[in-house]
Design a protein around this motif. Structure first.
Motif, PDB file in Angstrom:
ATOM      1  N   LYS A  89       0.837  -1.209   0.000  1.00  0.00           N
ATOM      2  CA  LYS A  89       0.000   0.000   0.000  1.00  0.00           C
ATOM      3  C   LYS A  89       0.868   1.255   0.000  1.00  0.00           C
ATOM      4  O   LYS A  89       0.621   2.188  -0.770  1.00  0.00           O
ATOM      5  CB  LYS A  89      -0.920  -0.012   1.220  1.00  0.00           C
ATOM      6  CG  LYS A  89      -1.874   1.156   1.288  1.00  0.00           C
ATOM      7  CD  LYS A  89      -2.811   1.012   2.469  1.00  0.00           C
ATOM      8  CE  LYS A  89      -3.819   2.137   2.533  1.00  0.00           C
ATOM      9  NZ  LYS A  89      -4.773   1.929   3.647  1.00  0.00           N
ATOM     10  N   HIS A  90       1.893   1.264   0.824  1.00  0.00           N
ATOM     11  CA  HIS A  90       2.797   2.415   0.893  1.00  0.00           C
ATOM     12  C   HIS A  90       3.526   2.592  -0.433  1.00  0.00           C
ATOM     13  O   HIS A  90       3.657   3.713  -0.940  1.00  0.00           O
ATOM     14  CB  HIS A  90       3.778   2.212   2.051  1.00  0.00           C
ATOM     15  CG  HIS A  90       4.594   3.400   2.383  1.00  0.00           C
ATOM     16  ND1 HIS A  90       5.658   3.334   3.239  1.00  0.00           N
ATOM     17  CD2 HIS A  90       4.536   4.703   1.987  1.00  0.00           C
ATOM     18  CE1 HIS A  90       6.209   4.530   3.363  1.00  0.00           C
ATOM     19  NE2 HIS A  90       5.549   5.379   2.603  1.00  0.00           N
ATOM     20  N   GLY A  91       3.990   1.492  -1.012  1.00  0.00           N
ATOM     21  CA  GLY A  91       4.706   1.558  -2.285  1.00  0.00           C
ATOM     22  C   GLY A  91       3.842   2.096  -3.412  1.00  0.00           C
ATOM     23  O   GLY A  91       4.305   2.893  -4.239  1.00  0.00           O
ATOM     24  N   THR A 123      12.184 -11.033   5.887  1.00  0.00           N
ATOM     25  CA  THR A 123      12.238 -10.834   7.334  1.00  0.00           C
ATOM     26  C   THR A 123      11.437  -9.586   7.691  1.00  0.00           C
ATOM     27  O   THR A 123      11.270  -8.677   6.865  1.00  0.00           O
ATOM     28  CB  THR A 123      13.684 -10.643   7.853  1.00  0.00           C
ATOM     29  OG1 THR A 123      14.213  -9.424   7.313  1.00  0.00           O
ATOM     30  CG2 THR A 123      14.578 -11.826   7.480  1.00  0.00           C
ATOM     31  N   ILE A 124      10.988  -9.544   8.917  1.00  0.00           N
ATOM     32  CA  ILE A 124      10.238  -8.370   9.372  1.00  0.00           C
ATOM     33  C   ILE A 124      11.137  -7.140   9.381  1.00  0.00           C
ATOM     34  O   ILE A 124      10.730  -6.063   8.958  1.00  0.00           O
ATOM     35  CB  ILE A 124       9.594  -8.644  10.743  1.00  0.00           C
ATOM     36  CG1 ILE A 124       8.437  -9.639  10.537  1.00  0.00           C
ATOM     37  CG2 ILE A 124       9.134  -7.377  11.423  1.00  0.00           C
ATOM     38  CD1 ILE A 124       7.732 -10.106  11.760  1.00  0.00           C
ATOM     39  N   THR A 125      12.375  -7.302   9.803  1.00  0.00           N
ATOM     40  CA  THR A 125      13.321  -6.188   9.795  1.00  0.00           C
ATOM     41  C   THR A 125      13.557  -5.701   8.368  1.00  0.00           C
ATOM     42  O   THR A 125      13.625  -4.487   8.122  1.00  0.00           O
ATOM     43  CB  THR A 125      14.655  -6.602  10.448  1.00  0.00           C
ATOM     44  OG1 THR A 125      14.388  -7.035  11.780  1.00  0.00           O
ATOM     45  CG2 THR A 125      15.649  -5.453  10.470  1.00  0.00           C
ATOM     46  N   GLY A 126      13.661  -6.619   7.430  1.00  0.00           N
ATOM     47  CA  GLY A 126      13.846  -6.246   6.030  1.00  0.00           C
ATOM     48  C   GLY A 126      12.652  -5.493   5.477  1.00  0.00           C
ATOM     49  O   GLY A 126      12.805  -4.498   4.754  1.00  0.00           O
ATOM     50  N   ILE A 127      11.445  -5.947   5.808  1.00  0.00           N
ATOM     51  CA  ILE A 127      10.227  -5.253   5.361  1.00  0.00           C
ATOM     52  C   ILE A 127      10.217  -3.840   5.927  1.00  0.00           C
ATOM     53  O   ILE A 127       9.932  -2.873   5.218  1.00  0.00           O
ATOM     54  CB  ILE A 127       8.955  -6.028   5.783  1.00  0.00           C
ATOM     55  CG1 ILE A 127       8.898  -7.387   5.082  1.00  0.00           C
ATOM     56  CG2 ILE A 127       7.700  -5.205   5.485  1.00  0.00           C
ATOM     57  CD1 ILE A 127       7.843  -8.333   5.651  1.00  0.00           C
ATOM     58  N   ARG A 128      10.556  -3.712   7.199  1.00  0.00           N
ATOM     59  CA  ARG A 128      10.603  -2.387   7.835  1.00  0.00           C
ATOM     60  C   ARG A 128      11.661  -1.496   7.174  1.00  0.00           C
ATOM     61  O   ARG A 128      11.446  -0.303   6.978  1.00  0.00           O
ATOM     62  CB  ARG A 128      10.891  -2.519   9.326  1.00  0.00           C
ATOM     63  CG  ARG A 128       9.748  -3.091  10.115  1.00  0.00           C
ATOM     64  CD  ARG A 128      10.145  -3.250  11.587  1.00  0.00           C
ATOM     65  NE  ARG A 128       9.062  -3.761  12.369  1.00  0.00           N
ATOM     66  CZ  ARG A 128       8.037  -3.047  12.804  1.00  0.00           C
ATOM     67  NH1 ARG A 128       7.961  -1.768  12.527  1.00  0.00           N
ATOM     68  NH2 ARG A 128       7.077  -3.602  13.505  1.00  0.00           N
ATOM     69  N   ASP A 131      10.338  -0.286   3.899  1.00  0.00           N
ATOM     70  CA  ASP A 131       9.324   0.730   4.177  1.00  0.00           C
ATOM     71  C   ASP A 131       9.976   2.054   4.587  1.00  0.00           C
ATOM     72  O   ASP A 131       9.533   3.122   4.157  1.00  0.00           O
ATOM     73  CB  ASP A 131       8.370   0.247   5.278  1.00  0.00           C
ATOM     74  CG  ASP A 131       7.169   1.149   5.422  1.00  0.00           C
ATOM     75  OD1 ASP A 131       6.362   1.217   4.473  1.00  0.00           O
ATOM     76  OD2 ASP A 131       7.036   1.799   6.479  1.00  0.00           O
ATOM     77  N   ASP A 132      11.037   1.983   5.384  1.00  0.00           N
ATOM     78  CA  ASP A 132      11.770   3.203   5.764  1.00  0.00           C
ATOM     79  C   ASP A 132      12.352   3.906   4.538  1.00  0.00           C
ATOM     80  O   ASP A 132      12.365   5.138   4.453  1.00  0.00           O
ATOM     81  CB  ASP A 132      12.899   2.892   6.748  1.00  0.00           C
ATOM     82  CG  ASP A 132      12.401   2.550   8.142  1.00  0.00           C
ATOM     83  OD1 ASP A 132      11.223   2.814   8.445  1.00  0.00           O
ATOM     84  OD2 ASP A 132      13.214   2.014   8.928  1.00  0.00           O
ATOM     85  N   ARG A 133      12.850   3.156   3.593  1.00  0.00           N
ATOM     86  CA  ARG A 133      13.390   3.723   2.352  1.00  0.00           C
ATOM     87  C   ARG A 133      12.268   4.400   1.559  1.00  0.00           C
ATOM     88  O   ARG A 133      12.483   5.444   0.940  1.00  0.00           O
ATOM     89  CB  ARG A 133      14.084   2.665   1.493  1.00  0.00           C
ATOM     90  CG  ARG A 133      15.298   2.006   2.128  1.00  0.00           C
ATOM     91  CD  ARG A 133      16.500   2.950   2.297  1.00  0.00           C
ATOM     92  NE  ARG A 133      16.389   3.743   3.518  1.00  0.00           N
ATOM     93  CZ  ARG A 133      16.773   4.996   3.706  1.00  0.00           C
ATOM     94  NH1 ARG A 133      17.360   5.659   2.753  1.00  0.00           N
ATOM     95  NH2 ARG A 133      16.609   5.618   4.834  1.00  0.00           N
TER      96      ARG A 133
END
Length: 143
Positions: A89-91, A123-128, A131-133
């Motif tokens: 959605k963000h993308g 990974t959840i960290t990778g998804i985050r 999203d941060d980028r």
């Protein structure tokens, strides 16, 4: 690509537009993340079962089971599915279309150690991180 149904659009509308811990936790505790959410990932994007199953760290066979109505998920799978939908959605918001977002996800990128952002979604960290980028791009960073 299979085009999104009205149901998929409603699912996407209801998920948080950014990955935010309080919104994600609230969604997980007040709504059911189920097979419809998994199907929405599949129909909203052009990614195949191999790629999506890799994101969820399951076999293709297990991923296909996830797309069936009788399937129930563990909490960590629900969270990962919700985070992926929120990222999609963000993308779409940042790029204006799912096609442009997918193109960015598949291209090697300096900010991702010359890997594609897609390779970080298991990974959840990778998804985050991805999203941060996206958020950085919204505010003018060249990502």
């Amino acid at each position: 690509m299979i085009r999104a149904t009205a149901s998929d659009s409603l699912i996407l509308r209801d998920v948080p537009g950014h990955i935010n811990d309080s919104e994600i936790l609230s969604f997980l505790y007040t709504k059911d993340v189920n097979w419809q959410h998994v199907n929405a990932i599949k129909t909203l994007t052009d990614f195949n079962d191999d790629i999506i199953s890799d994101w969820l760290n399951v076999t293709v066979k297990t991923f296909r089971e996830y797309k069936k109505p009788q399937t129930t998920f563990k909490e960590n799978v629900k969270e990962q599915v919700l985070l992926l939908l929120s990222l999609i959605k963000h993308g779409i918001t940042v790029f204006g279309s799912v096609d442009e977002f997918e193109q960015w996800l598949n291209q090697k990128n300096f900010y991702f150690d010359n890997k594609s952002p897609n390779s970080f979604l298991n990974t959840i960290t990778g998804i985050r991180f991805v999203d941060d980028r996206l958020t950085a791009m919204e505010y003018g960073d060249n990502v």
